[in-house]
Design an enzyme around this catalytic site. Structure first.
Site, PDB file in Angstrom:
ATOM      1  N   VAL A  74      -0.270  -9.703  -4.839  1.00  0.00           N
ATOM      2  CA  VAL A  74       0.309  -9.178  -6.068  1.00  0.00           C
ATOM      3  C   VAL A  74       0.606 -10.469  -6.765  1.00  0.00           C
ATOM      4  O   VAL A  74       1.736 -11.428  -6.255  1.00  0.00           O
ATOM      5  CB  VAL A  74       1.715  -8.422  -5.434  1.00  0.00           C
ATOM      6  CG1 VAL A  74       2.385  -8.075  -6.597  1.00  0.00           C
ATOM      7  CG2 VAL A  74       1.246  -7.117  -4.699  1.00  0.00           C
ATOM      8  N   ASP A 124       4.615   7.233   3.637  1.00  0.00           N
ATOM      9  CA  ASP A 124       4.685   6.122   3.682  1.00  0.00           C
ATOM     10  C   ASP A 124       5.913   5.133   3.384  1.00  0.00           C
ATOM     11  O   ASP A 124       5.953   3.909   3.000  1.00  0.00           O
ATOM     12  CB  ASP A 124       3.480   5.118   3.193  1.00  0.00           C
ATOM     13  CG  ASP A 124       3.196   3.688   4.100  1.00  0.00           C
ATOM     14  OD1 ASP A 124       4.024   3.633   5.160  1.00  0.00           O
ATOM     15  OD2 ASP A 124       2.733   2.904   3.755  1.00  0.00           O
TER      16      ASP A 124
END
Length: 558
Positions: free
Chosen positions: A60, A167
């Site tokens: 990222v 999640d």
């Protein structure tokens, strides 16, 4: 160990420095070449600045949108990496495009190339909630409450739009510069139905619900409720409730559902956590009950207390001043930008527009804006059109929008365009009647009452409903529902009425109509639309009723 002189040590150290310098120089050269490849793939629209995080398949980057100078986050995935789950990434992009909530990470665009996938999203500058809690040790209850209010509002929005995250964990909750949370990583998310079980086990073991560890079939939302309970415990206590020396030990502890609650946790927070961490999913709190829990009510912001919106009913905000800024300062063509916004197209112009809009208004304001525009456009209409679409609107000041939202309207529609695809209207009305009865709402059908007036058309698929915050005097078993509703509606229209007790009771009652109408279809079947219309009463309780009714009807009519 070989003992060396100082000169030998110095010579060896210099040799190591030369080798490390050459290695780092080569690594920097490769990284520069790779960055140039990324910039070309991104069409030169972004400049990569620094890496914010790395994973098994992705990294990222913090980046800057060149034409506007606004910072974004770009998740870069290499498709050549062995085991890279492309289908998981595609699902993540689809879900992120569907969901638009203040506390769900905003997707600006996704770019697929032969070698990489680029997901451009808003930047959460302050990093993971996990790191924040680890630095703080544990959070004060007021701060944990503010974060948890945002998190469960985002999760409830997902569930309302039939998406389960699967999640949720502190690593997937990011904080922006003002410590507002963003739910991220929808790679394990799934579109679910209450009538169909899921079977795939996924998520982090420490946050996974017992039914996932048992590899049982499950319905999605209770899994997220369990994970939220783990996160709340972690914020308040500074550790997780379940642990083990190995995976088998961790699994046994989770299946037993026994954990220690520190004495400093308040009684209300303790009650909420214990109600969420129940091993049997059917006895576990649902997300609506979590949001209504007394521990979450202090200092809750209005938009967090409102029922979640239907994603398909949210419309693109077209703000005249933002359009003007995109055209005059950044050189975009006005007509093509407006047309792209109207059509819901994802291109360079609409991405720049949404970045500018996000800079001018925070996510909560934009969310409230879509809610108000939906109700304002629906006022007085018999049917609300579903789907995206744009439509221009002049910018309104947030205070003015909030005043308008608080004002009551004589004819306010909600849940318009709720499609009924499979059941005939008569069967649908039976489902509705059952749901109303379970919610404690009085109702009657004008076609079945004795109050039908000759010469007027009978509405076979219409109900008039009433909800009272306290039990009706005399009891509903003694007085028919039709009589109660007619009496109270008569009090509304009688200006000379002096019954103060009745009027005080009426002011808190919510009256609304339900009608099933034929929509578009074909020769094989007809689609139907379910419309709700508020007749009188306070707005927020009415919206709450709409939300509860929609949640109960989805499994029955979809």
């Amino acid at each position: 160990m070989v003992i060396m002189s100082s000169q030998q040590e110095q010579g060896q150290g210099q040799g190591q420095q030369v080798i490390m310098s050459a290695s780092s120089s080569k690594r920097r050269r490769l990284e520069t070449e790779q960055q140039q490849q990324h910039l070309v793939a991104l069409g030169g629209r972004y400049s990569l600045q620094c890496v914010r995080g790395r994973g098994s398949f992705a990294e990222v980057w913090e980046a800057s949108h060149r034409r506007t100078g606004i910072k974004v986050g770009i998740k870069i995935l290499c498709q050549a990496t062995a085991g890279m789950p492309v289908c998981k990434v595609e699902r993540e992009v689809r879900v992120m495009r569907l969901l638009r909530h203040p506390h769900i990470i905003r997707l600006y665009e996704a770019i697929f190339t032969d070698h990489h996938i680029y997901i451009v999203m808003e930047l959460a500058e302050s990093g993971q909630l996990h790191d924040y809690v680890a630095i703080q040790g544990r959070l004060p209850e007021a701060q944990a409450r503010a974060i948890f209010q945002q998190m469960v509002a985002g999760a409830a929005y997902c569930h309302h739009n039939m998406v389960v995250h699967r999640d949720l964990k502190m690593e997937n909750i990011l904080l922006d510069s003002e410590n507002r949370i963003k739910i991220v990583d929808f790679g394990f998310s799934k579109l679910f139905r209450y009538t169909k079980f899921l079977s795939k086990g996924c998520g982090s073991p420490h946050y996974a619900a017992p039914e996932l560890h048992q590899r049982r079939k499950y319905i999605g939302p209770p899994v997220d409720v369990w994970s939220c309970g783990i996160i709340l415990y972690g914020m308040l206590c500074g550790c997780l409730p379940f642990d083990g020396v190995n995976m088998a030990d961790l699994r046994r502890n989770i299946l037993r559902g026994e954990f220690r609650m520190p004495a400093f946790v308040s009684d209300d927070a303790r009650d909420l956590i214990c109600s969420m961490l129940i091993v049997k999913p059917e006895k576990r709190m649902n997300m609506a009950e979590v949001r209504a829990h007394r521990w979450l009510q202090p200092d809750i912001r209005p938009y967090l207390a409102m029922p979640p919106l239907d994603a398909c009913m949210q419309q693109q905000i077209v703000d005249d001043e933002t359009v003007e800024q995109a055209v005059t300062r950044h050189g975009f063509d006005r007509s093509s930008l407006l047309q792209s916004l109207e059509d819901g197209v994802e291109n360079e112009a609409t991405v720049a527009y949404n970045l500018i809009l996000g800079k001018q208004f925070d996510a909560a304001t934009r969310y409230l804006w879509t809610m108000i525009r939906r109700h304002r456009q629906a006022t007085g209409a018999a049917t609300v059109k579903t789907g995206g679409g744009g439509g221009s609107s002049s910018r309104r000041a947030p205070a003015e929008m909030q005043r308008e939202h608080g004002e009551s309207s004589r004819r306010q529609w909600a849940l318009g365009g709720f499609h009924v695809l499979h059941d005939c209207p008569r069967q649908t009305m039976r489902h509705i009647a059952k749901a109303l009865h379970e919610l404690g709402i009085l109702f009657y059908s004008p076609s079945c009452s004795n109050h039908h007036q000759p010469g007027r058309r009978r509405h076979r698929h219409r109900m008039v409903c009433a909800h009272f915050p306290s039990p009706f005097p005399g009891g509903v078993d003694v007085i028919p529902s039709a009589t109660i509703i007619h009496t109270f509606l008569l009090l509304t229209t009688n200006a000379n009425n002096n019954n103060d007790d009745a009027l005080e009771s009426l002011s808190a009652a919510v009256f609304f109509e339900i009608q099933v109408m034929a929509g578009e279809g074909n020769q094989d079947h007809t689609n139907y639309l379910l419309d709700l219309k508020r007749i009188s009463g306070p707005q927020l309780p009415y919206l709450s009723i709409c939300s509860q009714l929609a949640s109960m009807l989805r499994p029955a009519i979809h």
